[in-house]
Design a protein around this motif. Structure first.
Motif: not given
Ligand code: FES
Ligand code: FES
Lengths: 758, 154
Positions: A372-377, A475-479, A667-670, A740-743
């Motif tokens: 899973y990953s997410c961007p900078f905010l 930005a993060y990632q986790v496996t 919810i909005g940020h994801a 859904f794995y990536k925000q």
């Protein structure tokens, strides 16, 4: 009933009196006084007393019985300016309608932890604030007992009136306040039993509501003081760049422009606080008469920027060693994701290991692995960063929005070489905080600019300055990996998490403690992009990822997702693995059972596209069930049901508001939000390129339910935010058949649906 | 610099500014009416919403030179005593969190209800979609607009 030490010396009390009665040059007048606005009484202006008497430093009582309670902590929208004084008023036994609330200035002699962060204000204020109220009450009662020459045990107090049981004598707080102010501060006071609460647990309106809805000046950006100039900054256009040269001659002649210069907010030899984070210590500053004039001058400035080779060199080496070509050390989002996928995990360090996970994985019948990953905010507080500073005559007066005034005061002291006594910091109401205003570089910048100008200034960031300034959610990632045996039992669990430039891992949180063989690993990749705490730091990503993985795992194991979690929590409760688990499995299970019940999970889960998630962070437990449908491939969130355990709920309606807000924000940020980089430059600089959730995208309905357990209260500013992202991902799976794995999830939804609007 | 005569909240005001100055900054910096908020400056957030002849407009996009003799109403002038039905509904529902976006939300809501006294959920969502709230008070805003609508006072 519990006895607590007051710990209030005579000294701190006296000192506060002098402070509140004229020590501050700005005074309270700009900020105004707020009365507690109760329903139906909003038109009744309270009559001001002729004289005030300070008791304990937390409050003062007027000769007519009106009480002013100082709210110690910064108000960023979490509503502590109402709920913290409620704690004082409760023990003081005063009528809430007779209470005025004032924001306290930074005053370390009287208050502890004047900070907005970690959802800790109510939790950590729970005892000191009630103690302050009880102490003042005790002083008032003692004064009355002395006056009537009766034992204090024969006195009782209610709604600001002291009654004597032996006779029908009674006296108002206002009448005895003068005598009470001379009473020695008691060493110990008794706090009420929970069952006696009259204010705590009842809904009280936001004390600033009337001023907010009528547009009264409350915020830092609203500060207008005589002789005040407007200052704005120009920062490098990319992370990894710095000022080379500037031609300001033309601009200096523009209408209303007073000066253009450069500052170094944090010289290299300055000893910094943790809160002094910034990517851009060296700035160009434009000062002028009005905001619009300064904005125009900023645009007209001719500035040349250069690579900061010291900063970019390291990044270039990192990228080259990974076989990636960036842009000479200026960072790019696609390179970030490659680094997180390929380089980060190789740098892993073990944080926790239970049992023998390696052998369990080796002997597994099946291993499920997901990343899973997410961007900078960007935080995007609706009120951009700003601060008023008047550094003249050896004193610094600072007024504005800051979550960490105590640290900021130290920074200013070190930066300007001034004693703490010569620095006053007052807090305005803040147009959002979300962690952004923990990092007070803008306050230090304002102080430096004011000193240089020898005049009062208000530093104002444009939205573009604010959004491209850094201090981002990383930005993060986790496996995750799960080992299943031949009977579909979970035998081992592996979490490997990292990010740019910190890891989101909480090694001791669930499901740690519920699985015999467990391995948690962490890594981080360096970057020139500054990062900071963002509403529910780290949890704001890893909760959703973990709860998505558990959902998928439950499905693979053929189990109901709630029952699957409850079974694991039962294990953690009855026979925990390890000693360091930092959650209470019974309370965790409690919110899951409550949400199962309130959402009618067992009855209609098959017909609705619903997802569930639960998480523990910032000392509170939240479980959410989210129902979603798709309308022309647009996500429509029909309902979110929330179950919350934050112990005693101090101000119920305001607590519901927090849960609603955290849920929508999560919810909005994801779904929608993302900061990306090209050659070191932030590619979003305003709300036309950065998406925040809007009205039509908000859930149609949110229900909040609270566990009633009488446990001392914990916070609510952050806990509802993280889990809902998992509930959303799990509901989206039901609606689309895709995980859904990536925000942000909207990208995948758009790709799946083709014509989704952004 | 040029001189302008404008009517704000029913009051005639005279001032001298650059003609391109957006009304937002005229209100905030020159007329001491800071209730109208700056959020984006590019017509994306709605924090700066005021009424121009009763219609909601983004004051960050309206140069002072374009105001002419149009009637401007700001949050400070929406009602005499803060008792416009929308303001009352906002208090009843205790809508604000940080509160920063709320002046703009209220001005948008008041204009919406004036043109459509009984809006459907969809009407509200459409009418309010240009007003961002980072704190996430959208559900309360919708409830408050419905209360104000039901009060039939708008
Ligand atoms: S400031 Fe005008 S719309 Fe945002
Ligand atoms: S209440 Fe904070 S932005 Fe809307």
């Amino acid at each position: 009933m519990s006895k607590v030490k007051t710990g209030m010396g005579r000294r701190s009390f006296i000192r506060n009196v002098s402070l509140a009665s004229g020590g501050l040059i700005i005074g309270f007048s700009w900020l105004g006084c707020k009365r507690a606005a109760e329903e139906g009484t909003e038109e009744m202006a309270l009559e001001m007393p002729d004289e005030w008497f300070e008791l304990t430093g937390y409050l003062k009582i007027g000769d007519n019985g009106i009480v002013t309670i100082y709210s110690p902590n910064p108000e960023i929208g979490q509503n502590v300016k109402t709920s913290m004084p409620m704690l004082v008023a409760e023990e003081l036994d005063v009528d809430w309608n007779n209470v005025i609330v004032e924001q306290a200035p930074l005053n370390t002699d009287v208050f502890t932890r004047q900070l907005a962060g970690g959802s800790q204000s109510i939790r950590q204020g729970w005892e000191p604030l009630r103690m302050a109220g009880a102490t003042a009450r005790q002083m008032l009662l003692t004064a009355a007992a002395n006056q009537w020459e009766v034992p204090i045990s024969e006195l009782s107090a209610d709604k600001g009136i002291i009654n004597h049981t032996g006779s029908d004598r009674s006296i108002g707080y206002g009448e005895i306040a003068k005598a009470a102010a001379k009473i020695e501060v008691p060493e110990e006071v008794v706090l009420k039993e929970n069952s006696k609460f009259k204010i705590i647990g009842t809904s009280r309106k936001n004390v600033d509501a009337k001023e907010i809805v009528t547009g009264q000046p409350l915020y830092g950006l609203d500060v207008q003081l005589d002789g005040m100039l407007i200052a704005m900054i120009v920062q490098p256009p990319a992370f990894g760049m710095e000022l080379k040269s500037m031609d300001a001659d033309e601009v200096k002649g523009m209408p209303g422009i007073k000066d253009v210069f450069t500052i170094d907010t944090y010289p290299e030899d300055m000893e910094k606080e943790w809160s002094d984070t910034t990517s851009f210590p060296k700035l160009v500053v434009v000062v002028g008469d009005s905001t619009w004039q300064v904005m125009q001058a900023k645009k007209a400035l001719k500035i040349e920027w250069d690579l900061n080779t010291e900063l970019t060199k390291q990044i270039e080496i990192l990228e080259k060693s990974a076989g990636l070509s960036g842009s000479g050390g200026l960072e790019n989002t696609d390179v970030h994701y490659s680094l997180m996928a390929e380089v980060g995990p190789k740098k892993s360090e073990m944080v926790r290991r239970d049992g023998n996970p390696e052998s369990a994985f080796k002997n597994a019948a099946r291993v499920i692995e997901r990343s899973y990953s997410c961007p900078f905010l960007a935080h995007n507080c609706m009120e951009p960063m700003n601060f008023f500073a008047n550094v003249t005559n050896g004193k610094a007066e600072l007024l504005g929005p800051i979550q960490t005034p105590e640290f900021a005061e130290k920074s200013v002291s070190k930066r300007l070489g001034m004693d703490l006594e010569d620095i006053d910091i007052q807090m305005t109401r803040m147009g959002g905080g979300f962690g952004r205003r923990l990092y007070g570089h803008f306050l230090v910048e304002a102080a430096v600019i004011s000193q240089k100008m020898g005049a009062p200034i208000k530093l104002v960031y444009t939205r573009e300055d604010d959004m491209t300034n850094g201090v981002y959610r990383p930005a993060y990632q986790v496996t995750y990996r799960a080992a299943l045996d031949g009977n579909n039992n979970l035998t081992a669990f592996h979490v490997n998490a990292g990010g740019i430039s910190e890891s989101p891992l909480f090694a001791n949180r669930f499901p740690a403690g519920a699985i015999d063989n467990y391995l948690a690993e962490s890594w981080a990749i360096e970057s020139n992009i500054s990062i900071g705490a963002f509403r529910a730091p780290r949890s704001n990503f890893i909760a959703g990822a973990e709860q998505s993985f558990l959902d998928e795992l439950a499905e693979e194991m053929g189990k109901d997702p709630i029952q699957f979690r409850l079974d694991m929590l039962k294990r953690a409760e009855n026979d925990p693995v390890g000693e360091e688990n930092d959650y209470d499995p019974a309370r965790y299970a409690g919110v899951l059972k409550m949400v199962r019940d309130k959402a009618g999970w067992d009855n209609n889960s098959s017909t609705l596209n619903r997802g569930v998630a639960a998480y523990y962070c910032h000392n509170s437990y939240v479980a959410q069930v989210l129902d979603i449908s798709l309308k022309n491939n647009d996500p429509v969130i029909d309902k979110v049901t929330c179950a919350v355990d934050c112990g005693i709920v101090v101000n119920p309606d305001a607590a519901i508001n927090m849960v609603e807000g955290g849920t929508i924000d999560g919810i909005g940020h994801a779904l929608y939000s993302e900061i990306t980089f090209k050659d070191g430059a932030t590619q979003q600089n305003n709300f036309d390129s950065y998406r925040l959730i809007r009205h039509e995208e908000a859930p149609k309905k949110i229900e909040a339910h609270f566990v009633d357990n009488g446990i001392d209260p914990t916070g609510l500013g952050e806990p509802p935010f993280p889990p809902v992202q998992g509930a959303l991902a799990n509901a989206l799976y039901k609606a689309t058949g895709e995980r859904f794995y990536k925000q942000p999830f909207i990208t995948q939804l758009r790709n799946a649906g083709g014509d989704l609007k952004t | 610099m040029a001189e302008f005569n404008v009517t704000i909240n029913g009051e005639k005001r005279r001032l001298e500014v650059d003609p391109n100055t957006p009304l937002l900054w005229v209100l905030r910096d020159h007329l001491n009416l800071p209730g109208t908020k700056y959020g984006c400056g590019v017509a994306q957030c709605g924090a700066c919403t005021v009424h121009l002849n009763g219609n909601a407009v983004r004051s960050c996009q309206l140069p002072i030179s374009a105001v002419a003799d149009n009637e401007i109403t700001t949050i400070e002038g929406l009602s005499e005593n803060g008792d416009h039905p929308v303001q009352k509904a906002w208090l009843e529902h205790d809508v604000p969190q940080c509160g920063y976006c709320q002046a703009g939300q209220i001005m948008s809501a008041a204009a919406l209800l004036k043109n459509n006294p009984s809006p459907s959920d969809e009407d509200i969502e459409n009418g309010m979609n240009g007003n961002i709230c980072r704190c996430g008070t959208y559900t309360r805003i919708k409830a408050a607009i419905k209360s104000a609508s039901d009060s039939k006072l708008v």
